[in-house]
Design a protein around this motif. Structure first.
Motif, PDB file in Angstrom:
ATOM      1  N   ARG A  13      -7.887  -7.201   2.302  1.00 55.32           N
ATOM      2  CA  ARG A  13      -8.703  -7.196   3.520  1.00 55.32           C
ATOM      3  C   ARG A  13     -10.086  -6.618   3.274  1.00 55.32           C
ATOM      4  O   ARG A  13     -10.925  -6.599   4.171  1.00 55.32           O
ATOM      5  N   GLY A  14     -10.317  -6.106   2.058  1.00 61.41           N
ATOM      6  CA  GLY A  14     -11.614  -5.537   1.730  1.00 61.41           C
ATOM      7  C   GLY A  14     -11.821  -4.138   2.264  1.00 61.41           C
ATOM      8  O   GLY A  14     -12.956  -3.628   2.292  1.00 61.41           O
ATOM      9  N   GLU A  15     -10.747  -3.462   2.651  1.00 61.01           N
ATOM     10  CA  GLU A  15     -10.863  -2.116   3.204  1.00 61.01           C
ATOM     11  C   GLU A  15     -11.066  -1.074   2.119  1.00 61.01           C
ATOM     12  O   GLU A  15     -11.721  -0.048   2.344  1.00 61.01           O
ATOM     13  N   ILE A  16     -10.501  -1.332   0.947  1.00 61.10           N
ATOM     14  CA  ILE A  16     -10.684  -0.455  -0.211  1.00 61.10           C
ATOM     15  C   ILE A  16     -10.852  -1.334  -1.440  1.00 61.10           C
ATOM     16  O   ILE A  16     -10.381  -2.478  -1.461  1.00 61.10           O
ATOM     17  N   SER A  62      -4.505  -3.841   1.875  1.00 56.33           N
ATOM     18  CA  SER A  62      -5.786  -3.158   2.087  1.00 56.33           C
ATOM     19  C   SER A  62      -6.879  -3.690   1.174  1.00 56.33           C
ATOM     20  O   SER A  62      -8.028  -3.871   1.611  1.00 56.33           O
ATOM     21  N   THR A  63      -6.557  -3.948  -0.089  1.00 53.62           N
ATOM     22  CA  THR A  63      -7.592  -4.472  -0.990  1.00 53.62           C
ATOM     23  C   THR A  63      -7.928  -5.911  -0.630  1.00 53.62           C
ATOM     24  O   THR A  63      -9.094  -6.319  -0.698  1.00 53.62           O
ATOM     25  N   SER A  74      -2.613 -12.828   7.959  1.00 54.73           N
ATOM     26  CA  SER A  74      -3.374 -11.732   8.562  1.00 54.73           C
ATOM     27  C   SER A  74      -4.598 -11.343   7.732  1.00 54.73           C
ATOM     28  O   SER A  74      -5.378 -10.477   8.146  1.00 54.73           O
ATOM     29  N   LEU A  75      -4.754 -11.972   6.573  1.00 56.58           N
ATOM     30  CA  LEU A  75      -5.864 -11.630   5.690  1.00 56.58           C
ATOM     31  C   LEU A  75      -7.091 -12.463   6.037  1.00 56.58           C
ATOM     32  O   LEU A  75      -6.980 -13.595   6.508  1.00 56.58           O
ATOM     33  N   ASP A 130       0.843  -1.187   0.000  1.00 54.92           N
ATOM     34  CA  ASP A 130       0.000   0.000   0.000  1.00 54.92           C
ATOM     35  C   ASP A 130       0.885   1.246   0.000  1.00 54.92           C
ATOM     36  O   ASP A 130       2.056   1.195   0.383  1.00 54.92           O
TER      37      ASP A 130
END
Length: 290
Positions: A93-96, A90-91, A125-126, A54
């Motif tokens: 994890r579905g955050e963005i 981030s992608t 961690s995902l 990121d």
């Protein structure tokens, strides 16, 4: 079959991405049959998973696609089968939004991903894809690429994009064995084994490898088309492909196989409250029975 050539394609692609992405490349993984086994140089894809750092950059999609297209044109047929899945922490994890890592391939990353370069401390961690997400993702893929009843979704649901499937053409092939056997054996085996793999994942929550999925299917005495499924496993790795025998099996068993899969998923989708998808599956059933 020998996976040496497939490993070469992976290695060359990873080197190209190391050059293009530099220190933003956190890790690269072998996915698919080069990770979990069952690779066949006759029919298998070359699946590569990338995790990059990121923040997501505006030019990341174009940069990653450009490298992939360059690698696909480098050599013989195996290079053309390269399929690259990618995302940032981030992608993933579905955050963005962003990246290209559908649920089925993220599951493969969790269960079978084989680290090629980089570090392996981010994968754990995902979030693992839920069974509901896996079922809906595979249902959308089936409708988009194996039927002609639903417009192609612009959702990145291209898990098997390297197969170059078009729903209108695939439906014609399912209904016309002569047309299907006129294609190559890769096309035939994928059309036979796709529904078997999707059934396996929906029932178990695990990656639908060809061998595990087919063997699981063959133990179900209620399941139609078991002779066809068993034959497709053999065709994947055999230099001999008897088109006349294949045409006979396809004529008798591929439609019942698809109807069995469709009926199974109508029930599953309704239970998940996915009424729109279930309705599309009913339309697909009608098209196959016409």
């Amino acid at each position: 079959m020998d996976s040496t050539d497939g490993e070469t394609v992976l290695s060359e692609a990873v080197t190209a991405y190391q050059t293009a992405l530099g220190n933003r490349l956190i890790s690269a993984y072998a996915l698919g049959s080069l990770a979990h086994g069952g690779f066949s140089s006759l029919v298998s894809d070359i699946d590569l998973g990338l995790i990059i750092s990121d923040p997501l950059q505006p030019d990341d999609p174009v940069k990653i696609q450009t490298v992939a297209e360059t690698e696909k044109t480098k050599g013989p047929e195996l290079h053309a089968r390269l399929s690259v899945f990618w995302g940032t922490p981030s992608t993933l994890r579905g955050e963005i939004p962003g990246g290209r890592f559908p649920a089925l391939d993220r599951l493969d990353l969790f269960e079978h991903g084989r680290l090629l370069v980089g570090i392996d401390n981010i994968r754990d961690s995902l979030p693992r894809p839920s069974l509901n997400e896996l079922t809906v993702t595979s249902a959308n893929f089936a409708l988009d690429f194996l039927s002609d009843v639903k417009p192609l979704a612009a959702s990145g649901n291209d898990t098997f994009a390297s197969a170059r499937f078009d729903g209108h053409e695939a439906l014609k092939e399912i209904l016309a064995p002569d047309l299907l056997v006129s294609r190559d054996v890769r096309r035939v085996t994928k059309l036979v084994l796709f529904p078997v793999r999707f059934l396996y994942t929906a029932k178990t929550g695990h990656v639908g490898t060809n061998d595990f999925s087919a063997n699981h299917y063959l133990t179900d005495d209620r399941a139609p088309g078991r002779d066809l499924v068993a034959a497709a496993l053999v065709w994947r790795t055999s230099e001999e492909f008897d088109k006349a025998a294949a045409r006979d099996l396809l004529a008798r068993q591929i439609v019942p196989l698809y109807l069995y899969y469709i009926d199974d998923h109508i029930t599953r989708l309704e239970a998940l409250g996915q009424d729109r998808l279930a309705t599309w599956f009913r339309h697909w059933r009608e098209r196959i029975q016409d």
